[in-house]
Each structure stands twice: as C-alpha cells, then as structure tokens.
Design a protein around this motif. Structure first.
Motif, PDB file in Angstrom:
ATOM      1  N   PHE A 179      10.591  -0.157   3.611  1.00 20.06           N
ATOM      2  CA  PHE A 179       9.106   0.309   3.925  1.00 20.06           C
ATOM      3  C   PHE A 179       8.647   0.553   2.788  1.00 20.06           C
ATOM      4  O   PHE A 179       7.476   0.363   2.431  1.00 20.06           O
ATOM      5  N   GLN A 180       8.883   1.502   1.816  1.00 19.44           N
ATOM      6  CA  GLN A 180       8.272   2.144   0.811  1.00 19.44           C
ATOM      7  C   GLN A 180       8.321   0.974  -0.317  1.00 19.44           C
ATOM      8  O   GLN A 180       7.028   1.025  -0.763  1.00 19.44           O
ATOM      9  N   SER A 181       9.111   0.187  -0.250  1.00 16.38           N
ATOM     10  CA  SER A 181       8.986  -1.069  -1.178  1.00 16.38           C
ATOM     11  C   SER A 181       7.779  -1.871  -0.707  1.00 16.38           C
ATOM     12  O   SER A 181       6.878  -2.561  -1.720  1.00 16.38           O
ATOM     13  N   VAL A 182       7.714  -2.359   0.478  1.00 17.62           N
ATOM     14  CA  VAL A 182       6.608  -3.180   0.887  1.00 17.62           C
ATOM     15  C   VAL A 182       5.297  -2.402   0.556  1.00 17.62           C
ATOM     16  O   VAL A 182       4.218  -2.826   0.403  1.00 17.62           O
ATOM     17  N   ALA A 183       5.105  -1.064   1.001  1.00 18.55           N
ATOM     18  CA  ALA A 183       3.946  -0.166   0.992  1.00 18.55           C
ATOM     19  C   ALA A 183       3.363  -0.228  -0.440  1.00 18.55           C
ATOM     20  O   ALA A 183       2.402  -0.560  -0.608  1.00 18.55           O
ATOM     21  N   TRP A 184       4.343  -0.102  -1.412  1.00 11.17           N
ATOM     22  CA  TRP A 184       3.843  -0.148  -2.830  1.00 11.17           C
ATOM     23  C   TRP A 184       3.293  -1.557  -3.166  1.00 11.17           C
ATOM     24  O   TRP A 184       2.258  -1.549  -3.822  1.00 11.17           O
TER      25      TRP A 184
ATOM     26  N   PRO B   4      -1.731  -5.886  -8.203  1.00  7.26           N
ATOM     27  CA  PRO B   4      -3.009  -6.176  -8.405  1.00  7.26           C
ATOM     28  C   PRO B   4      -3.486  -7.513  -7.713  1.00  7.26           C
ATOM     29  O   PRO B   4      -4.561  -7.787  -7.411  1.00  7.26           O
ATOM     30  N   PHE B   5      -2.567  -8.249  -6.986  1.00  7.01           N
ATOM     31  CA  PHE B   5      -2.689  -9.509  -6.335  1.00  7.01           C
ATOM     32  C   PHE B   5      -2.942  -9.061  -4.762  1.00  7.01           C
ATOM     33  O   PHE B   5      -3.164  -9.916  -3.805  1.00  7.01           O
ATOM     34  N   THR B   6      -2.823  -7.630  -4.356  1.00  6.79           N
ATOM     35  CA  THR B   6      -3.092  -7.347  -2.721  1.00  6.79           C
ATOM     36  C   THR B   6      -4.111  -6.268  -3.093  1.00  6.79           C
ATOM     37  O   THR B   6      -5.422  -6.769  -3.503  1.00  6.79           O
ATOM     38  N   LEU B   7      -4.192  -4.924  -2.490  1.00  6.05           N
ATOM     39  CA  LEU B   7      -5.311  -4.309  -2.361  1.00  6.05           C
ATOM     40  C   LEU B   7      -5.598  -3.462  -3.728  1.00  6.05           C
ATOM     41  O   LEU B   7      -6.742  -3.075  -4.002  1.00  6.05           O
ATOM     42  N   ALA B   8      -4.569  -3.387  -4.631  1.00  9.78           N
ATOM     43  CA  ALA B   8      -4.810  -2.955  -6.064  1.00  9.78           C
ATOM     44  C   ALA B   8      -5.637  -1.245  -5.945  1.00  9.78           C
ATOM     45  O   ALA B   8      -6.664  -1.312  -6.662  1.00  9.78           O
ATOM     46  N   LEU B   9      -5.357  -0.736  -5.086  1.00  7.25           N
ATOM     47  CA  LEU B   9      -5.848   0.622  -4.951  1.00  7.25           C
ATOM     48  C   LEU B   9      -5.767   1.486  -6.211  1.00  7.25           C
ATOM     49  O   LEU B   9      -6.430   2.397  -6.328  1.00  7.25           O
ATOM     50  N   GLY B  10      -4.552   1.444  -7.142  1.00  6.71           N
ATOM     51  CA  GLY B  10      -4.433   2.078  -8.098  1.00  6.71           C
ATOM     52  C   GLY B  10      -5.493   2.004  -9.197  1.00  6.71           C
ATOM     53  O   GLY B  10      -5.668   2.908 -10.036  1.00  6.71           O
ATOM     54  N   THR B  11      -6.286   0.927  -9.080  1.00  7.76           N
ATOM     55  CA  THR B  11      -7.319   0.627  -9.966  1.00  7.76           C
ATOM     56  C   THR B  11      -8.746   0.773  -9.336  1.00  7.76           C
ATOM     57  O   THR B  11      -9.898   0.612 -10.124  1.00  7.76           O
ATOM     58  N   ARG B  12      -9.086   1.137  -8.140  1.00  6.57           N
ATOM     59  CA  ARG B  12     -10.156   1.172  -7.294  1.00  6.57           C
ATOM     60  C   ARG B  12     -10.718   2.592  -7.351  1.00  6.57           C
ATOM     61  O   ARG B  12     -11.979   2.744  -7.110  1.00  6.57           O
ATOM     62  N   PHE B  13     -10.059   3.460  -7.729  1.00  3.44           N
ATOM     63  CA  PHE B  13     -10.539   4.955  -7.804  1.00  3.44           C
ATOM     64  C   PHE B  13     -10.561   5.328  -9.157  1.00  3.44           C
ATOM     65  O   PHE B  13     -10.031   4.883 -10.223  1.00  3.44           O
ATOM     66  N   GLY B  14     -10.895   6.641  -9.392  1.00  5.39           N
ATOM     67  CA  GLY B  14     -10.980   7.357 -10.639  1.00  5.39           C
ATOM     68  C   GLY B  14      -9.683   7.194 -11.426  1.00  5.39           C
ATOM     69  O   GLY B  14      -9.538   6.114 -11.980  1.00  5.39           O
TER      70      GLY B  14
ATOM     71  N   THR C  19      -3.282   7.880 -12.183  1.00  6.17           N
ATOM     72  CA  THR C  19      -2.410   8.926 -11.993  1.00  6.17           C
ATOM     73  C   THR C  19      -2.516   9.605 -10.754  1.00  6.17           C
ATOM     74  O   THR C  19      -1.480   9.730  -9.712  1.00  6.17           O
ATOM     75  N   VAL C  20      -3.691  10.281 -10.502  1.00  9.80           N
ATOM     76  CA  VAL C  20      -3.768  10.759  -9.475  1.00  9.80           C
ATOM     77  C   VAL C  20      -3.741  10.136  -7.847  1.00  9.80           C
ATOM     78  O   VAL C  20      -3.119  10.352  -7.094  1.00  9.80           O
ATOM     79  N   THR C  21      -4.355   8.843  -8.356  1.00  9.02           N
ATOM     80  CA  THR C  21      -4.284   7.664  -7.070  1.00  9.02           C
ATOM     81  C   THR C  21      -2.735   7.474  -6.666  1.00  9.02           C
ATOM     82  O   THR C  21      -2.294   7.400  -5.660  1.00  9.02           O
ATOM     83  N   GLY C  22      -2.089   6.932  -7.758  1.00 15.51           N
ATOM     84  CA  GLY C  22      -0.744   6.697  -7.636  1.00 15.51           C
ATOM     85  C   GLY C  22       0.005   8.135  -6.824  1.00 15.51           C
ATOM     86  O   GLY C  22       0.780   7.664  -6.057  1.00 15.51           O
ATOM     87  N   LEU C  23      -0.239   9.124  -7.394  1.00 15.67           N
ATOM     88  CA  LEU C  23       0.686  10.432  -6.695  1.00 15.67           C
ATOM     89  C   LEU C  23       0.036  10.558  -5.263  1.00 15.67           C
ATOM     90  O   LEU C  23       0.947  10.715  -4.394  1.00 15.67           O
ATOM     91  N   LEU C  24      -1.042  10.564  -5.181  1.00 14.56           N
ATOM     92  CA  LEU C  24      -1.662  10.468  -3.666  1.00 14.56           C
ATOM     93  C   LEU C  24      -0.901   9.522  -2.762  1.00 14.56           C
ATOM     94  O   LEU C  24      -0.662   9.846  -1.561  1.00 14.56           O
ATOM     95  N   ILE C  25      -0.985   8.231  -3.044  1.00 17.38           N
ATOM     96  CA  ILE C  25      -0.503   7.213  -2.405  1.00 17.38           C
ATOM     97  C   ILE C  25       1.142   7.307  -2.071  1.00 17.38           C
ATOM     98  O   ILE C  25       1.607   7.233  -1.082  1.00 17.38           O
ATOM     99  N   ALA C  26       1.765   7.948  -3.190  1.00 22.20           N
ATOM    100  CA  ALA C  26       3.136   8.161  -3.061  1.00 22.20           C
ATOM    101  C   ALA C  26       3.429   9.126  -1.974  1.00 22.20           C
ATOM    102  O   ALA C  26       4.464   9.211  -1.468  1.00 22.20           O
ATOM    103  N   VAL C  27       2.744  10.401  -2.127  1.00 20.18           N
ATOM    104  CA  VAL C  27       3.137  11.219  -1.101  1.00 20.18           C
ATOM    105  C   VAL C  27       2.615  10.801   0.283  1.00 20.18           C
ATOM    106  O   VAL C  27       3.490  11.117   1.287  1.00 20.18           O
ATOM    107  N   THR C  28       1.659  10.179   0.429  1.00 22.07           N
ATOM    108  CA  THR C  28       1.428   9.763   1.650  1.00 22.07           C
ATOM    109  C   THR C  28       2.343   8.503   2.305  1.00 22.07           C
ATOM    110  O   THR C  28       2.627   8.699   3.447  1.00 22.07           O
ATOM    111  N   VAL C  29       2.678   7.702   1.397  1.00 21.84           N
ATOM    112  CA  VAL C  29       3.704   6.765   1.661  1.00 21.84           C
ATOM    113  C   VAL C  29       5.238   7.497   2.269  1.00 21.84           C
ATOM    114  O   VAL C  29       5.652   7.149   3.110  1.00 21.84           O
TER     115      VAL C  29
END
Length: 85
Positions: free
Chosen positions: A18-23, A29-39, A42-52
């Motif tokens: 589940f975590q692998s697919v969520a990441w 970059p070829f899917t949602l690429a949320l890591g580059t869409r916000f400020g 590092t903070v975005t990755g941390l928030l996504i990691a905790v949420t997942v």
C-alpha cells in the motif's frame, strides 16, 4: 496505538505494498508529482509520509477489528496453500 501497530505488523506485506503504491501515485513525476507542486519538497514529502503511514495503520486496525488478514497476505496464502487454506 500499540494495538494498531501490532495490527499493521500482522499485515506487513499489505502495508508495504500500500505504501509503495501510494508513494508512486503521489510523488512520481509521471503521476501526481505532489512533491514539486507545493513549497518546500522536504516538508511536502514529510507530510505525505506521515499521512500515508497513518492511513496504513488505520486500515490495518480496521482489518484487525474485523479479524481479517490483509489482501496481500490472503493472496499469498492462497497461492501457497491453495484455495482451501
């Protein structure tokens, strides 16, 4: 929380998949690429990691309350022992 962590440990293969697919879906970059869409990425990755991770723990706890194994564990058991196991 300890019961939830234990539930995730009993369904560790499903949690890992589940975590692998969520990441892949959230950060590649070829899917949602949320890591580059916000400020800050590092903070975005941390928030996504905790949420997942929290989602994984909560799903495992729900399966534990229903006394069900994870979907990956069920599939592995059926492939290993056959449909009657």
């Amino acid at each position: 929380m300890p019961l939830s962590l234990s539930a995730l440990g009993q369904r560790s293969l499903s949690g890992y998949l589940f975590q692998s697919v969520a990441w892949l879906v959230l950060l590649a970059p070829f899917t949602l690429a949320l890591g580059t869409r916000f400020g800050d990425p590092t903070v975005t990755g941390l928030l996504i990691a905790v949420t997942v991770w929290l989602a994984t723990v909560l799903l495992a706890r729900l399966l534990d309350k229903r006394q069900q194994a994870g979907p990956a564990e069920i599939l592995l058991r059926r492939l290993t022992y056959g449909p009657r196991a």
